[in-house]
Design an enzyme around this catalytic site. Structure first.
Site, PDB file in Angstrom:
ATOM      1  N   HIS A  71       0.831  -1.199   0.000  1.00  0.00           N
ATOM      2  CA  HIS A  71       0.000   0.000   0.000  1.00  0.00           C
ATOM      3  C   HIS A  71       0.871   1.256   0.000  1.00  0.00           C
ATOM      4  O   HIS A  71       0.560   2.248  -0.661  1.00  0.00           O
ATOM      5  CB  HIS A  71      -0.914   0.008   1.225  1.00  0.00           C
ATOM      6  CG  HIS A  71      -1.722  -1.239   1.369  1.00  0.00           C
ATOM      7  ND1 HIS A  71      -2.180  -1.712   2.581  1.00  0.00           N
ATOM      8  CD2 HIS A  71      -2.169  -2.123   0.443  1.00  0.00           C
ATOM      9  CE1 HIS A  71      -2.857  -2.835   2.396  1.00  0.00           C
ATOM     10  NE2 HIS A  71      -2.863  -3.107   1.107  1.00  0.00           N
TER      11      HIS A  71
ATOM     12  N   ASP B 167      -6.288   5.472   0.488  1.00  0.00           N
ATOM     13  CA  ASP B 167      -6.186   4.210  -0.229  1.00  0.00           C
ATOM     14  C   ASP B 167      -7.411   3.365   0.083  1.00  0.00           C
ATOM     15  O   ASP B 167      -8.279   3.743   0.874  1.00  0.00           O
ATOM     16  CB  ASP B 167      -4.859   3.498   0.060  1.00  0.00           C
ATOM     17  CG  ASP B 167      -4.768   2.858   1.440  1.00  0.00           C
ATOM     18  OD1 ASP B 167      -5.791   2.707   2.118  1.00  0.00           O
ATOM     19  OD2 ASP B 167      -3.645   2.494   1.841  1.00  0.00           O
TER      20      ASP B 167
END
Length: 403
Positions: A18, A117
């Site tokens: 991520h 995200d």
């Protein structure tokens, strides 16, 4: 450098897979579009690789986004030994919201854009309180995004477990998904991570826009579906590919020296990402398969080391270049590296949306990959590993005209 009055606050969930795409997007916004960029990174005590990468960023000068590391949250009383990864990440991001709210409220100047995200969308309510436009950044494919957005519809239409179905799951305008290729949270509709995934799909639809780490020619059909069907409401922007450049100060000098002395296209790179795990029996079979293939290889340890380099049969004619092949879990970051560098790959999807990534590459694009190695087998034998490694290395030679 002259900057605009735009300030992008970006939220990153724990994990190297991520962090890397969020960092690269932040750098692009800063250097190419002159935005002020602040990245909020939710950390965990065990994230040594993430901590090392963040340290590298702080030591590379003023061209980096401002990074704020939020303190780890204690979720020990909220999980059990059987709690799945998606659920754990969701709980971490939920418990981190007070720190996220405080950080956003105290920023000067106040953010004009909030980008989370795909595990950070529960913080959209904070952005709404502060009247900041909110965007979702999905560091994966348009096809995965379409499935996530459409899953709440599938949840109402389909009875029973998805993996028990014989027909494919239909997504408007997109390639259907085989039941065995669904993302991990969809494997068991009774587990909490399935309901976390449904929530994320709903929150995707609340975005003011969705940013994807893909590009038009790669997934034209899925992108057209996302933009053309009324069920997919937010605007979608294909802004990739974002891949991580080599950090010179983070390289292993001894390993580089070894690579520079190997024949051209003679080394296969083996990596299963920061979260990929294999059983002890499977590791043994993989090691023997690599040995039997008689190919040079580097096997990266997900904890930060490497199980190699290892040299098979020697060759007197050395060439300081590599790229013979890649044996990978098919995580999207790794897949983009293979695509953008033209390196043939043995796809060994393990978890998350990696089975879908393998399908995108082998079926939708017609990219020459070997995907016979699948996690549906309990253990992939050494001879099959040997065969596939030899095959992809020979393919690499043919692609580059080497012999």
């Amino acid at each position: 450098m002259e900057t605009t009055n735009l300030h992008a606050a970006m939220l990153c969930s724990p994990g190297m897979g991520h962090l890397i795409p969020v960092l690269e997007l932040g750098k692009r916004l800063l250097t190419n579009h002159s935005l002020q960029v602040t990245i909020l990174v939710v950390t965990t005590p065990a994230s040594s690789g993430q901590a090392h990468l963040l340290l590298l960023q702080t030591n590379t000068g003023s061209t980096q986004p401002n990074i704020i590391e939020l303190p780890p949250v204690d979720i020990s009383c909220l999980i059990t030994p059987t709690t799945k990864v998606v659920t754990q990440l969701s709980i971490i991001m939920r418990e981190a919201r007070p720190a996220i709210r405080s950080a956003l409220s105290n920023m000067d100047p106040q953010p004009t854009i909030f980008v989370a995200d795909h595990f950070g969308t529960e913080s959209f309510e904070i952005a709404e309180e502060l009247r900041i436009p909110k965007y979702t950044y999905v560091p994966s494919t348009a096809w995965f995004t379409a499935l996530t957005l459409y899953c709440p519809v599938l949840d109402k239409e389909i009875v029973g477990q998805y993996v028990d179905r014989t027909d494919k799951l239909r997504i408007p305008g997109c390639r259907p998904v085989r039941p065995e290729d669904v993302v991990d949270p969809m494997l068991d509709r009774t587990d909490q991570q399935y309901y976390e995934y449904l929530r994320i799909g709903v929150e995707f639809s609340l975005s003011d826009g969705i940013l994807l780490n893909t590009w038009e020619d790669l997934e034209r059909k899925s992108l057209e579906a996302l933009r053309g069907d009324e069920i997919f409401k937010p605007p979608v922007y294909a802004i990739g590919p974002f891949t991580k450049p080599v950090e010179q100060n983070g390289l292993n000098t001894e390993l580089l020296e070894w690579l520079e002395n190997q024949p051209s296209k003679s080394v296969i790179f083996v990596s299963f990402g920061s979260g990929g795990t294999l059983s002890a029996e499977q590791i043994t079979e993989l090691a023997w398969g690599l040995e039997l293939s008689q190919q040079r290889f580097i096997w990266v340890d997900p904890q930060g080391g490497n199980c190699g380099p290892h040299v098979g049969p020697t060759n007197e004619n050395s060439d300081p270049s590599i790229g013979g092949g890649f044996l990978s879990h098919c995580g999207w970051n790794s897949t983009l590296e293979s695509l953008t560098n033209g390196v043939p790959i043995v796809a060994w999807p393990l978890y998350a949306e990696q089975r879908m990534n393998a399908v995108v590459l082998t079926e939708e694009l017609g990219v020459a990959l070997r995907t016979e190695v699948l996690p549906t087998k309990k253990v992939v034998g050494r001879r099959e590993v040997e065969k596939l490694v030899r095959s992809v290395m020979e393919e690499g030679m043919e692609m580059t005209g080497e012999s």
